[in-house]
Scaffold this active site. Structure first.
Site, PDB file in Angstrom:
ATOM      1  CG  HIS A 367      37.022  38.017  44.670  1.00  0.00           C
ATOM      2  ND1 HIS A 367      36.781  37.235  43.566  1.00  0.00           N
ATOM      3  CD2 HIS A 367      37.676  39.125  44.227  1.00  0.00           C
ATOM      4  CE1 HIS A 367      37.238  37.874  42.492  1.00  0.00           C
ATOM      5  NE2 HIS A 367      37.780  39.021  42.871  1.00  0.00           N
ATOM      6  NE  ARG A 643      40.389  35.077  41.112  1.00  0.00           N
ATOM      7  CZ  ARG A 643      40.363  36.412  41.053  1.00  0.00           C
ATOM      8  NH1 ARG A 643      40.281  37.015  39.874  1.00  0.00           N
ATOM      9  NH2 ARG A 643      40.419  37.143  42.122  1.00  0.00           N
ATOM     10  CB  CYS A 680      45.588  46.433  40.993  1.00  0.00           C
ATOM     11  SG  CYS A 680      44.520  45.894  39.665  1.00  0.00           S
TER      12      CYS A 680
HETATM   13  C1  PEP Z   1      42.797  40.679  39.215  1.00  0.00           C
HETATM   14  O1  PEP Z   1      42.102  39.944  38.517  1.00  0.00           O
HETATM   15  O2  PEP Z   1      44.041  40.573  39.307  1.00  0.00           O
HETATM   16  C2  PEP Z   1      42.183  41.734  40.025  1.00  0.00           C
HETATM   17  C3  PEP Z   1      42.915  42.625  40.642  1.00  0.00           C
HETATM   18  O3  PEP Z   1      40.838  41.731  40.140  1.00  0.00           O
HETATM   19  P1  PEP Z   1      39.998  40.692  41.017  1.00  0.00           P
HETATM   20  O4  PEP Z   1      40.937  39.919  41.881  1.00  0.00           O
HETATM   21  O5  PEP Z   1      39.025  41.482  41.811  1.00  0.00           O
HETATM   22  O6  PEP Z   1      39.338  39.841  39.986  1.00  0.00           O
HETATM   23 MG    MG Z   2      40.051  40.452  38.065  1.00  0.00          MG
END
Ligand code: PEP
Ligand code: MG
Length: 766
Positions: A367, A643, A680
């Site tokens: 994040h 990730r 998104c």
């Molecule tokens: C995603 O997982 O692609 C997303 C948009 O949410 P976040 O990155 O906040 O987990």
């Molecule tokens: Mg997510």
């Protein structure tokens, strides 16, 4: 052997420099394995040879002189085959080569293990013995284990320039200028030049930045105060517990107090402060050294004392930090660095002062990286070798195109980077020209470009870039910046501000998505496997008191604006969705029917970010008004790649054919069920990703504000029909590299587009 291994590693950790560390390895391994020789050969990448870097048993004069390529000698063979070689009678092996300068002819038995880091053979660890014998399996395993541990240390020495100096001691320029470079994952593009400010958690002994002081007397006085306060604490506890403890336990308190006096730890630290080190740094170093010494002890009772020393260390450090608490200063060219930068670290830094961010932990899709991209701040994550505690106040260049941090750069580096930086500013200014242009392809297809927000600053940037709406407002971000859950009214005001800012454009607010790598300081979630654990809607369904307050705040904030959309994260089954919908409808009913507010029912959406949801689009579409694809998590779960983990970052394939297939299924099924769908995740903001998504049929893309103009500029120069062809061609390819390079090639035909899709270049000086 486990004990010997642990002891060697403890000693290695306290070595004063890389040369001393290699000496410890060869001496201790030779002693533990009772052999005649132990040597380390290290890769000299420029010459492509393995150089004798340390030995116990061969002639010292041969160190730095003897070297061999992969084609030469037994050491070369171990490096070439990247596997251990165990020979009873080495001289008879066809690859045996004799190096008279080492004086090794008397030795027969040979055992060599490659030292491998990230698939590269960085060196070879060898033991030899005079008698003919075959090393047994446990000895071989021991050597392989030491070599595996050594690999990370050598990679670090390579990053800091110590390896180059060990191989070529004449390379004095490095130690004079102090220049060093470290690599990490380029996570938000750009170049930042400035001064490092270390962000460290409180009372963490290994996170104390190295600072020097001119006020030695002042530091000594504050240190003595901190010791006295700790001694008083100990005495009070001792008194309170004296009738509940047995004599040995009481004696422990006395040991603690005596450890703090001038003849023990206290005295040692004062000596270091007198050399000009800050009290906090001197104390943390001394304590860490003692922890290492105790941990290495054979006697289990003494080994346990390491915990006591750590506890004492934290206490005194806590007092020192309280006493010395000073407003942190962030110069106007701040480069934030830390072990694990997170959103709360941004709370008190003036945004306009941040030139770059570097975090030792985390990865491209952490994040913090997403925030870096949202704010257009060059960011490097996963700089695992970065000695971040030692860099406070150092001048740094952060090259977040290549994932490179340069410490104390030379004038030549500075000049070259400043030039590239200036060119980038011109490029960004050129992009501004498309700000008020429609986002329409050459053949007339409109694509809605929305933004992802969370901080006030990125909302402001978004408006400036002409965003058509907010596709993802991450509500957890304002939650991070607090010391408790925000109240309903506090949330209402926050959400109102966001809704008003964008009104009449739609704003998609995601309900609290914590868990995984997002833990609130006041609601910690500790789990072995957090990404597969209690995350997103799983947490909020289990805590309706938190969920309902948030929903009420969102809906009350939307009164008279009616531009709110609510998005539910981490949906993995229809039951979760049904339960969440019941609560949402309940809140709407309470507000409108029971409390008399006048507002429209917001559109409700589900995130598609768990693979299970991909195969239930029809069922999900029946229940909601829209869906939004979170490619960040979808990629992580589909490919089973964390990730956040820099070790597997290379496996996080944005263009993995399976991901592209999943994205096709989602759009096709959503269209079949007449359900609007947006993306998104970060893929939507990457030029190549955006082109593929549009070619697949996605018409709503939500991205970091920093990427919006670039994506718009590209799609305005392409036809939808061409993008469809790119998708068809890409779907015939079998791996991410092939797909990515096909797209680059296809798009580089036109120079104006090539400039937009190609990552910016960096000076090639290293
Ligand atoms: C995603 O997982 O692609 C997303 C948009 O949410 P976040 O990155 O906040 O987990
Ligand atoms: Mg997510």
């Amino acid at each position: 052997m486990l004990n010997s291994l642990r002891n060697i590693l403890q000693e290695v950790n306290s070595a004063s420099d890389f040369g001393a560390l290699l000496e410890i390895i060869v001496n201790r391994v030779k002693a533990v394995m009772e052999t005649g020789i132990c040597s380390v050969y290290l890769l000299d990448a420029k010459q492509d040879t393995y150089v004798l870097a340390a030995t116990d048993g061969l002639l010292q004069a041969a160190v730095g002189k003897v070297s061999m390529s992969c084609e030469q000698g037994l050491v070369g063979l171990v490096a070439h085959k990247a596997e251990p070689l165990n020979l009873e009678h080495a001289e008879t092996h066809p690859r045996f080569a004799y190096f008279p300068e080492t004086g090794e002819e008397k030795f027969s038995a040979f055992l060599g293990s490659p030292i491998i880091h990230h698939r590269t053979v960085l060196g070879v660890l060898v033991v030899q013995q005079q008698q003919r014998r075959r090393f047994d399996e446990s000895e071989e395993a021991f050597l392989v284990t030491i070599a595996a541990q050594l690999a990370g240390i050598i990679a670090h020495a390579d990053a800091t320039g110590e390896l180059a100096r060990a191989l070529s001691p004449e390379l004095e320029y490095d130690s004079v200028s102090g220049q060093a470079h470290y690599s990490g994952l380029a996570s938000a593009p750009g170049i930042g030049i400035g001064v490092a400010v270390v962000v460290a958690p409180a009372a963490d002994l290994s996170a104390v930045p190295k600072r020097l002081t001119d006020d030695i007397e002042g530091e000594l006085a504050q240190f003595r105060d901190a010791l006295d306060t700790t001694i008083n604490d100990l005495k009070t506890v001792h008194q309170d517990l004296s009738d509940k403890l047995n004599p040995e336990e009481i004696a422990l308190f006395e040991v603690y107090v005596s450890m703090l006096d001038d003849n023990s730890l206290g005295g040692e630290v004062c000596e270091r402060i007198k050399t000009g080190l800050s009290a906090q740094y001197a104390w943390s170093r001394v304590i860490l050294e003692h922890i290492r010494t105790f941990s290495a002890m054979e006697n289990p009772y003494l080994r346990e004392r390491a915990t006591d020393v750590r506890d004492l260390g934290r206490r005194v450090l806590g007092y020192l930090q309280q006493q010395q608490h000073e407003e942190k200063r962030y110069p106007e060219n701040t480069i934030l660095i830390g072990e694990e930068l997170a959103a709360p670290n941004l709370a008190d830094v003036p945004f306009e002062n941040i030139r770059a961010m570097v975090s030792a932990k985390g990865s491209y899709n952490s994040h913090m990286a997403i925030l870096g991209r949202a704010m257009g701040i060059p960011t490097i994550m996963g700089a695992i070798d970065l000695p971040w505690t030692d860099l406070d106040g150092c001048q740094l260049i952060v090259d977040a195109h290549q994932g490179l941090v340069i410490k104390s750069p030379s004038a030549q580096h500075l000049e070259a980077y400043e030039k590239v930086h200036a060119e980038e500013k011109i490029f960004a200014a050129d992009l501004e020209a498309t700000k008020d242009e429609p986002s329409v392809t050459l053949d007339g297809q409109h694509v809605s470009l929305w933004v992802n927000t969370g901080l006030r600053i990125d909302s402001m940037l978004s408006l400036d870039r002409g965003a058509e709406g907010v596709g993802l407002y991450r509500t957890e971000i304002p939650f991070f910046m607090r010391e408790r859950f925000p109240s309903e009214e506090e949330q209402r005001q926050l959400y109102r501000e966001q809704l008003e800012m964008f009104s009449p454009r739609p704003v998609t607010m995601r309900t609290l998505d914590i868990g995984g790598d997002k833990s609130l300081p006041y609601f910690p979630i500790e789990e072995e496997n957090p990404f597969l654990g209690w995350r997103g809607v799983r947490v909020t369904l289990d805590h309706p008191e938190i969920f309902l307050v948030q929903l009420r705040a969102m809906m009350r904030a939307s009164i008279d604006l009616n531009n709110l959309r609510i998005l539910l994260p981490m949906i993995s089954n229809t039951e979760e969705l049904d339960s969440a919908l019941i609560l949402i409808k309940r809140v709407y009913h309470e507000l409108t029917v029971e409390e008399g507010y006048r507002l429209d029912m917001p559109a409700i959406g589900a995130m598609i970010e768990v693979p299970a949801a991909v195969y239930q689009i029809g069922e999900i579409a029946k229940r909601v008004d829209f869906i939004s694809v979170g490619t960040n998590d979808l990629t992580q779960y589909l490919l089973a790649v964390d990730r956040n983990n820099p070790r597997v970052a290379e496996l996080y394939h944005n263009f993995h054919p399976s991901l592209l297939k999943a994205l096709r299924i989602i759009i096709d099924d959503a269209k079949k069920h007449h359900c609007p769908v947006s993306v998104c995740g970060e893929l939507a903001g990457e030029p190549l990703g955006a082109i593929l998504l549009i070619g697949m049929g996605y018409e709503f893309l939500s991205m970091s504000a920093a990427n919006l103009l670039r994506v718009k500029a590209i799609l305005r120069q392409l036809k939808l029909s061409d993008m469809r062809k790119f998708v068809e061609q890409a779907s015939l390819l079998t791996d991410t590299v092939a797909i990515e390079s096909y797209l680059y090639k296809a798009l580089s035909q036109q120079p104006e587009i090539a400039r937009l899709v190609r990552p910016a270049s960096s000076p090639s000086l290293l």
